[in-house]
Scaffold this active site. Structure first.
Site, PDB file in Angstrom:
ATOM      1  N   HIS A 157       3.124 -76.364  23.024  1.00  0.00           N
ATOM      2  CA  HIS A 157       2.284 -75.483  23.837  1.00  0.00           C
ATOM      3  C   HIS A 157       0.805 -75.867  23.847  1.00  0.00           C
ATOM      4  O   HIS A 157       0.052 -75.411  24.694  1.00  0.00           O
ATOM      5  CB  HIS A 157       2.378 -74.046  23.310  1.00  0.00           C
ATOM      6  CG  HIS A 157       3.651 -73.356  23.660  1.00  0.00           C
ATOM      7  ND1 HIS A 157       4.136 -72.283  22.947  1.00  0.00           N
ATOM      8  CD2 HIS A 157       4.549 -73.581  24.637  1.00  0.00           C
ATOM      9  CE1 HIS A 157       5.271 -71.868  23.488  1.00  0.00           C
ATOM     10  NE2 HIS A 157       5.550 -72.647  24.505  1.00  0.00           N
ATOM     11  N   HIS A 158       0.380 -76.650  22.867  1.00  0.00           N
ATOM     12  CA  HIS A 158      -1.032 -77.023  22.716  1.00  0.00           C
ATOM     13  C   HIS A 158      -1.938 -75.793  22.678  1.00  0.00           C
ATOM     14  O   HIS A 158      -3.037 -75.788  23.244  1.00  0.00           O
ATOM     15  CB  HIS A 158      -1.475 -77.954  23.857  1.00  0.00           C
ATOM     16  CG  HIS A 158      -0.509 -79.059  24.115  1.00  0.00           C
ATOM     17  ND1 HIS A 158      -0.192 -80.018  23.182  1.00  0.00           N
ATOM     18  CD2 HIS A 158       0.251 -79.342  25.197  1.00  0.00           C
ATOM     19  CE1 HIS A 158       0.700 -80.845  23.676  1.00  0.00           C
ATOM     20  NE2 HIS A 158       0.998 -80.460  24.891  1.00  0.00           N
ATOM     21  N   CYS A 159      -1.466 -74.736  22.012  1.00  0.00           N
ATOM     22  CA  CYS A 159      -2.223 -73.482  21.915  1.00  0.00           C
ATOM     23  C   CYS A 159      -2.587 -72.923  23.289  1.00  0.00           C
ATOM     24  O   CYS A 159      -3.619 -72.263  23.434  1.00  0.00           O
ATOM     25  CB  CYS A 159      -3.489 -73.669  21.074  1.00  0.00           C
ATOM     26  SG  CYS A 159      -3.174 -74.288  19.425  1.00  0.00           S
ATOM     27  N   ALA A 160      -1.760 -73.213  24.295  1.00  0.00           N
ATOM     28  CA  ALA A 160      -2.044 -72.735  25.653  1.00  0.00           C
ATOM     29  C   ALA A 160      -0.757 -72.184  26.271  1.00  0.00           C
ATOM     30  O   ALA A 160      -0.360 -72.559  27.362  1.00  0.00           O
ATOM     31  CB  ALA A 160      -2.620 -73.859  26.502  1.00  0.00           C
TER      32      ALA A 160
END
Lengths: 156, 162
Positions: A102-105
């Site tokens: 998710h890459h923190c997104a």
């Protein structure tokens, strides 16, 4: 034992050892970057990004996510039929470290309707040969998973 | 970005990769077994690893202390999907107590060195033993099992393994 001197706030709350090593390291990093030049570094990164974008775009089954004209030297992508985590493990074994998921997104991933992406980052210490290794590793993953990479047509 | 390992070490890691991604794993990833909703489930639980995005729901029909039926829905990587698929196959028809014991043993299989593993015959679950060599992927293989454990025990929380 005598009382320790108690300075006024905010010093009173600055207990412990200041981040001395961090400050020294930051200065060294700034010297390093300044010696090479921000613009030189930027140009190198953009050259890598352009080359990688072209190279990955030529692999059947690879979809690049995020194609803004002005973007940092990172390349998010999906490989058809291979979950980003599986891809990350295989690329790791080929000596290529990428980030996956998710890459923190997470809201963005939800917006795109995807479970996550694979993401390669380029920096000053990378060169064009690294991109070749990345491309070869993606093709190996496709071969291992028996997806499109095994029967793609030669360019032309 | 690249490391150049010596050839012998590279070969060993490639063997580990082959051990991880066996044909059985691909097969269960492409065509997961018992991959459906279960409207008449007596027990169910959700599992979610928010950092990586693996998400699934495990459904069970439990009667007479036996797992009569098991299924799952969700999305995840090949390791998570294959693990869930194999799990639903293996636990069907087994006493709940035995399933719980298997959960603990399977967890140990993936998290303890090969030399210290129990003598248990894991049957078709054996194909997941290769995950042990990839510590970052253990959470993928164990998520379905923790979710199963919660389903059996009625835990209110979503299972997480990261």
């Amino acid at each position: 034992m005598k009382a320790a001197p108690s300075p006024l706030p905010p010093q009173r709350f600055e207990a412990g050892t200041p981040n001395i090593a961090g400050a020294i390291t930051l200065a060294a990093a700034i010297d390093y970057v300044s010696a090479i030049g921000i613009e030189t570094i930027g140009a190198h990164e953009q050259a890598l990004l352009a080359r990688a974008t072209r190279a990955l775009g030529e692999i059947p089954g690879v979809r690049i996510v995020g194609t803004a004209r002005h973007k940092a030297a990172i390349l998010s992508f999906l490989v058809e039929g291979i979950h980003p985590h599986d891809l990350g493990t295989i690329l790791d074994e080929e000596g290529v470290a990428i980030r996956t998921g998710h890459h923190c997104a997470m809201p963005l991933m939800t917006r795109y309707g995807i479970a996550g992406t694979a993401r390669a980052s380029f920096a000053l210490y990378n060169d064009f040969a690294d991109i070749d290794v990345l491309v070869d590793a993606i093709r190996k993953a496709q071969k291992l998973f028996g997806t499109r990479g095994t029967h793609d047509t030669p360019p032309g | 970005m690249t490391h150049h390992r010596d050839d012998q070490a590279t070969d060993a890691r490639h063997d580990a990769l082959r051990e991880l991604y066996q044909e059985v794993i691909f097969d269960h990833n492409r065509s997961p077994r018992n991959f459906h909703l279960m409207p008449d489930a007596t027990h169910q639980a959700e599992g979610y690893n928010p950092l990586c995005g693996d998400q699934l729901t495990v459904y069970l029909q439990i009667a007479d202390e036996l797992v009569q039926a098991a299924s799952f829905m969700g999305q995840g990587c090949a390791i998570c999907t294959a693990s869930a698929s194999l799990m639903t196959e293996v636990i069907k028809g087994k006493p709940v107590e035995e399933v719980e014991a298997l959960f603990h043993d399977f967890h140990a299989l993936l998290t303890t060195p090969a030399t210290e593993r129990s003598a248990r015959d894991f049957g078709k679950l054996e194909v997941l033993a290769g995950v042990r060599e990839f510590p970052a992927r253990v959470k993928c293989a164990t998520l379905p099992w923790h979710t199963l454990h919660n389903a059996i025990n009625g835990g209110p929380d979503t299972a997480r393994t990261e």
